[in-house]
Design a protein around this motif. Structure first.
Motif, PDB file in Angstrom:
ATOM      1  N   ASP A  80       0.860  -1.187   0.000  1.00  0.00           N
ATOM      2  CA  ASP A  80       0.000   0.000   0.000  1.00  0.00           C
ATOM      3  C   ASP A  80       0.888   1.225   0.000  1.00  0.00           C
ATOM      4  O   ASP A  80       1.382   1.633   1.048  1.00  0.00           O
ATOM      5  N   ARG A  81       1.127   1.799  -1.167  1.00  0.00           N
ATOM      6  CA  ARG A  81       2.031   2.939  -1.301  1.00  0.00           C
ATOM      7  C   ARG A  81       1.231   4.229  -1.456  1.00  0.00           C
ATOM      8  O   ARG A  81       0.146   4.234  -2.034  1.00  0.00           O
ATOM      9  N   PRO A  82       1.794   5.340  -0.983  1.00  0.00           N
ATOM     10  CA  PRO A  82       1.094   6.620  -1.142  1.00  0.00           C
ATOM     11  C   PRO A  82       1.191   7.195  -2.555  1.00  0.00           C
ATOM     12  O   PRO A  82       0.484   8.139  -2.876  1.00  0.00           O
ATOM     13  N   ASN A  83       2.098   6.650  -3.385  1.00  0.00           N
ATOM     14  CA  ASN A  83       2.288   7.195  -4.738  1.00  0.00           C
ATOM     15  C   ASN A  83       1.909   6.174  -5.796  1.00  0.00           C
ATOM     16  O   ASN A  83       2.675   5.873  -6.717  1.00  0.00           O
ATOM     17  N   ASP A  84       0.703   5.621  -5.689  1.00  0.00           N
ATOM     18  CA  ASP A  84       0.223   4.667  -6.693  1.00  0.00           C
ATOM     19  C   ASP A  84       0.171   5.295  -8.081  1.00  0.00           C
ATOM     20  O   ASP A  84       0.373   4.618  -9.088  1.00  0.00           O
ATOM     21  N   TRP A  85      -0.130   6.590  -8.116  1.00  0.00           N
ATOM     22  CA  TRP A  85      -0.201   7.259  -9.418  1.00  0.00           C
ATOM     23  C   TRP A  85       1.139   7.143 -10.136  1.00  0.00           C
ATOM     24  O   TRP A  85       1.185   6.876 -11.345  1.00  0.00           O
ATOM     25  N   SER A  86       2.226   7.358  -9.429  1.00  0.00           N
ATOM     26  CA  SER A  86       3.551   7.282 -10.044  1.00  0.00           C
ATOM     27  C   SER A  86       3.840   5.880 -10.560  1.00  0.00           C
ATOM     28  O   SER A  86       4.395   5.713 -11.652  1.00  0.00           O
TER      29      SER A  86
END
Length: 1118
Positions: free
Chosen positions: A1001-1007
């Motif tokens: 669960d990463r905070p930068n899924d968009w990247s």
């Protein structure tokens, strides 16, 4: 464990072996033993939540690209693992084993309880409950708490699915009424409340909140009432009920500290936040004699139980005022005030430091939540204030006994003072006379107590001086200032008189005065904070005159101190005086300074300071005096330079400062050897603050800049011109090297403050091209890495297009020339590093630090966009190609692990690659196969970097390279051939990013979605195959939901590189996240025992296929 495990050929461990591994995992002195023990325990007790790195290092791991973790053959899934852990908990008696396995079971329950059947969940819940009941007497309390919290997790996650889960809480509540498990029941309930109130990871928040609300509404009140009943029983039982009484009070504290309104609990929250107890609790808390047992228990019981009583009282005093009806609130406030006054008058239990501290907190919290307006005219109010006044007078003198208790005591009086109307000073009906007499006494008692405590610390009677912690001092002094400002006509004379008395004592002192100077810091701090607390809209003219009197007295005292001190005075005194200057400037010498006349009229009479400019000039002169007298590094020098920096930071402030004669004198003598800190070569941050402030002063008046600038840089010009013809051997001599370092660092600090193009061009024209060869020679000085780094950092600042200051004219060649100089420096330093065979003592300082600066230089050159680098190859300029080749060579020569291990190097590397390989720069880079592979390895390592910005930059690098390789057909053939010729690299990247997206669960899924889209477009079949393999290893209960979610992800959009398709895929990935959270699709790490039947993610049943075909035909017809 049964005998079937031995049939597989895997040796079954004994109970003693498992106990030994648990002990080694938690207490072995060397890391290798701990790692080996954890590896074996993961094999026998998997949680299926291990990271893939842990899976690769597990005991008996399978080889191959699937990264499958080997587990004990008996374990076919989460249910078997939970059963085995429960069995071991029931069998073992070792504390290390119980501790370790309970934590692993907790992880398993948190992530994978959903795959267990209802029967298996019930068995797990019953097994844990039985183990707690049977073994609690032989287990340490923290193990019982851990086990109870794990049981609470099981109850929480089955709250709505299984009604019998809620019955566990009811059963524990029932067990507290009597019997052998009564005290155990209280401990378990407290652990339950603590767990329900503890914030879980983000993906569980919505689910947890529903359960917590239900628990709050249905069960929490009965739990609190169980604690009340147990408290009454414990009080009735006397000494025999001490343990039950203690656990009952701890349970009540946990219940009252519950998250009633749905916000995450925050231990750092303000101490005055009201507790939002539900209105349904009124029948419990609003009984007539509700508070009596707490005050009686406090008086009857000794510590530590007595302090627990006060803790509960603190929480009860924090219950919101609106919880009580008017009559009930009056009764509650009256009883609380009477109980506190009785404790204070009789000093009941206050000989214990914990009791003393909690009583201070009780006073602060009680007055913060309740205005006490209900009892202002009642005798209890007067009794409370009188008792607290006497208690405060005694308590302030006991600072060293309980230092943390002073702040709540002062906060109590600050709240009283904030609501007190000075017109009621003589009104005895509302205790106005008590308040008006107490507030000045509190101020004086506190300051005198701190002076005495400082004297005792100087004599060695105290370990720590109250002046040691400046932050805590200023925070406490803020309450003192709040008290003083509320009754300034009474409190200001107290501070002024103390200041004059101590000044007279100082003047009469013969011999050493250093100790007395340190104690003088207290009245100076008091004046500073009082002046700083001035509120213009509330301040009266007489208050401003009081400020002027105190400020003038402090100035006279400071002059006396400076005259008597042959060396710098006490550091504490100097820091206090600087705080006074800061506060006075903030209150009277700002943009509104011209509108404040009363204070300067009085100051002109007393010390001759007629206006704001005179005070500002005084401040600047004092800062310069400190820089001359104090050695560096010193807190006084740092504070003085920070003040100088702040003086020049604002638009109005810098112009006010620039108009002073002192500023003009400083600009003309900025390199004076009288400033001690300028003699220290290594104090770069101090020099940067100094020269940044000077730059703002210099450029504040644009009309005077040309003449001033030439005069300002004259010392630098003389030094640089003298060093230019000197041979390299002379530059590294001890007599020359410090001067060279100072020059490089001072110019860099000067450049950091320049934001406008005309001012930057003045420095640029002074430096380039006449003096740039000196900087280049410094970069090539491989014998002195400090000079090299200083020169490179100067270049990094010179090429930095901050606020578009480097936008040269269209016809100017300066951009190209600057690029050439920077490229030459990068190549020179890179060549020196790569060719050096000298021994390295510190690889970062000697190698990687300079490399990171080189990467920063290239990044700023490319990101500045003031050089048309695309035309450089057209006219044969090799600067661009040489710089690119050098940075790629540096990347190839250094280990990937080292590049990422050093945070600054990793950040500079990925930022440089993002600029280097971004569009359209990627067309100008000639990548070899080895460079391509190395860059991708760096990106994979950077995916796990602690900084989100670095992992996002790595994603951008991968996205840029792959997009350039597959997007346009007219690109050079080298890059597409390179990418397609290394499918192993693409597939490894694809599997790595898929693992991150699916398992973490990463905070930068968009990247991560951007390079993942390109990789799927490049290796679509492999992506489906790898995803199908992941699904195969998941429990059967989750496979259908996971297949449906992955199918939506892979069929969301065509994998063609358009902006619309990219955005659609990113949205589909976000939808997958939401679906996974809603359905608790937490993936299990693949293991050797969980392989299922093959799946086809994109397979459609006949009905859906027919529907899709009909939709397609209809769309074609339209």
């Amino acid at each position: 464990m049964n005998a079937s495990a031995t049939e597989t050929g895997v040796q079954q461990p004994t109970l003693e072996q498992l106990d030994g591994w648990c002990e080694q995992a938690l207490s072995a002195p060397d890391s290798e033993t701990r790692t080996e023990a954890e590896r074996r325990l993961r094999y026998f007790f998997p949680t299926f939540s291990e990271t893939l790195a842990e899976a690769e290092g597990s005991y008996g791991v399978s080889s191959g690209h699937e990264r499958v973790m080997a587990v004990f053959p008996q374990i076919k899934g989460a249910a078997d693992a939970a059963q085995l852990m429960t069995w071991f908990l029931h069998q073992t008696t070792k504390v290390f084993s119980l501790t370790y396995i309970v934590r692993r079971l907790r992880t398993l329950v948190l992530n994978h309880l959903g795959v267990l059947t209802d029967e298996q969940k019930s068995e797990l819940r019953a097994g844990l409950f039985a183990t707690i009941q049977e073994k609690a007497a032989d287990m340490p309390a923290f193990v019982v708490d851990d086990m109870a919290r794990t049981l609470a997790l099981v109850v929480m996650f089955t709250w709505f699915d299984q009604p019998e889960a809620r019955e566990v809480v009811e059963a524990v509540v029932s067990s507290t009424t009597a019997g052998q498990h009564a005290t155990l029941g209280l401990q378990v309930l407290r652990a339950f409340v603590e767990q329900f109130n503890r914030e879980l990871p983000a993906r569980y928040i919505a689910r947890q909140r529903r359960v917590v609300v239900a628990f709050r509404d249905r069960q929490l009140r009965s739990v609190f009432e169980a604690g009340l009943a147990a408290m009454r029983r414990g009080l009735a039982a006397g000494d025999a009920g001490r343990e039950e009484l203690s656990r009952a009070l701890r349970l009540q504290s946990e219940c009252l500290g519950f998250d009633f309104i749905g916000l995450a609990p925050d231990e750092a929250s303000d101490d005055a936040v009201a507790i939002q107890v539900p209105s349904a609790w009124k029948d419990t808390l609003q009984t007539e004699d509700f508070l009596d047992p707490y005050f009686d228990g406090y008086a009857r019981c000794g510590p530590p139980v007595s302090s627990q009583f006060v803790e509960v009282l603190v929480l009860l005093a924090s219950v919101r005022r609106s919880f009580y009806a008017e009559t009930a609130r009056t009764a509650f406030v009256r009883r609380m005030a009477r109980g506190i006054a009785e404790i204070l008058r009789g000093a009941v239990g206050l000989e214990d430091v914990e009791n003393y501290h909690h009583v201070c907190r009780l006073l602060s919290r009680f007055r913060s939540i309740h205005t006490l307006v209900e009892i202002e005219e009642a005798p209890e109010y007067r009794e409370l204030l009188a008792a607290t006044a006497q208690f405060t007078a005694t308590g302030l003198g006991l600072w060293e006994w309980s230092p943390n208790s002073t702040a709540p005591l002062l906060a109590f009086w600050a709240k009283v003072a904030a609501t007190h109307d000075t017109r009621d000073d003589s009104n005895t009906q509302v205790a106005g006379d008590v308040i008006s007499q107490t507030l000045p006494r509190v101020i004086g008692d506190y300051l005198r107590a701190m002076v005495m405590a400082t004297a005792r610390a100087q004599a060695g009677d105290l370990a720590d001086s109250p002046l040691a912690d400046t932050d805590a001092l200023l925070e406490t002094m803020a309450s003192v200032a709040s008290i003083a400002r509320s009754a300034y006509e009474r409190c200001a004379p107290v501070i002024l008189q103390l200041l004059r008395d101590m000044a007279s004592e100082y003047e009469a002192q013969t011999g050493a005065v250093g100790a007395l100077e340190e104690r003088l810091a207290w009245p100076i701090y008091a004046v500073a904070l009082c002046v700083g607390a001035r509120q213009p809209y509330r301040s009266q003219p007489e208050d401003d005159r009081s400020d002027a009197d105190m400020f003038a007295t402090a100035l006279e005292l400071d002059r006396l101190v400076q005259q008597r001190s042959q060396s710098p005075p006490s550091e504490a005194f100097e820091m206090a005086f600087l705080q006074l200057l800061v506060s006075f400037r903030a209150s009277y010498v700002g943009e509104q300074g011209s509108r404040v006349s009363g204070v300067f009229t009085r100051l002109a009479e007393l010390v001759g300071l007629a206006d704001a400019a005179a005070v500002l000039d005084l401040i600047v002169q004092r800062l310069l005096l400190n820089l001359r007298r104090w050695p560096a590094p010193s807190p006084v020098v740092r504070r003085s330079l920070q003040m100088f920096h702040d003086l020049t930071a604002g638009y109005v402030a810098v112009r006010q400062a620039a108009a002073l004669d002192s500023s003009s004198l400083l600009l003309a003598n900025h390199a004076s050897e009288h400033f001690h800190f300028l003699r220290h070569v290594d104090e770069y941050k101090l020099r940067a603050l100094y020269y940044a402030g000077l730059a703002r002063l210099l450029f504040a008046d644009s009309a005077r800049v040309p003449a001033r600038f030439a005069e300002f840089v004259a010392p630098w010009s003389q030094l640089a011109d003298a060093l230019l013809p000197a041979p390299d051997e002379q530059l590294v001599q001890d007599a020359v090297r410090p001067r060279l370092l100072r020059l490089l660092r001072d110019v860099r600090g000067f450049l950091t403050a320049i934001a406008s193009r005309p001012n930057y061009l003045r420095v640029f024209d002074w430096l380039c091209p006449a003096r740039m060869p000196l900087v280049q020679r410094c970069v090539r000085m491989s014998v002195d890495v400090h000079v090299q780094i200083a020169a490179l950092k100067l270049l990094a600042e010179l090429v930095y297009n901050r606020t578009q200051r480097l936008n040269f004219d269209v016809s100017s060649p300066n951009g190209i020339l600057l690029f050439r100089d920077a490229s030459e420096a990068i190549c020179a330093y890179g060549t020196a590093v790569l060719s050096s065979d000298a021994a390295v003592r510190d690889v970062y300082k000697d190698r990687y630090k300079g490399v990171a600066v080189c990467f920063t230089i290239l990044t700023r050159l490319l990101a500045g966009k003031y050089v048309a680098i695309g035309v450089m190859p057209l006219y044969g300029d090799p600067a661009l190609e040489r710089a690119y080749a050098m940075v790629l060579d540096l990347l190839l020569r250094f280990p990937v692990a080292d590049v990422i291990a050093y945070p600054k190097l990793g950040r500079a590397t990925m930022t440089m690659l993002e600029a280097l390989l971004g569009r359209p720069n990627v067309d100008l880079v000639n990548l070899s196969e080895s460079a391509y592979a190395q860059i991708m390895r760096l990106c994979v390592e950077a995916f796990d970097h602690a900084e989100t910005a670095v992992s996002s930059a790595a994603c951008s690098v991968v996205d840029s390279l792959l997009s350039a390789a597959i997007e346009d057909s007219d690109r050079p053939a080298a890059l597409p051939a390179l990418v397609r010729g290394r499918p192993d690299v693409s597939r490894f990247l694809l599997s790595t990013i898929l693992n991150i997206v699916l398992f973490e669960d990463r905070p930068n899924d968009w990247s991560f979605s951007r390079p993942l889209f390109c990789l799927i477009a490049l290796e679509h079949d492999f992506a489906l195959q790898y995803s199908a393999q992941i699904v195969q290893y998941q429990p059967p209960e989750r496979r259908d939901a996971l297949v449906a979610a992955l199918k939506d992800l892979f069929s969301a959009t065509p994998f063609e590189l358009t902006s619309a398709n990219r955005d659609a895929f990113t949205q589909a990935l976000s939808q997958y996240r939401r679906c996974a959270t809603a359905n608790n699709l937490i993936l299990m790490v693949p293991t050797t025992q969980t392989l299922g039947a093959p799946v086809d993610i994109l397979k459609q049943d006949d009905a859906s296929a027919a529907a899709a075909q009909d939709e397609g035909e209809a769309a074609m017809a339209e």
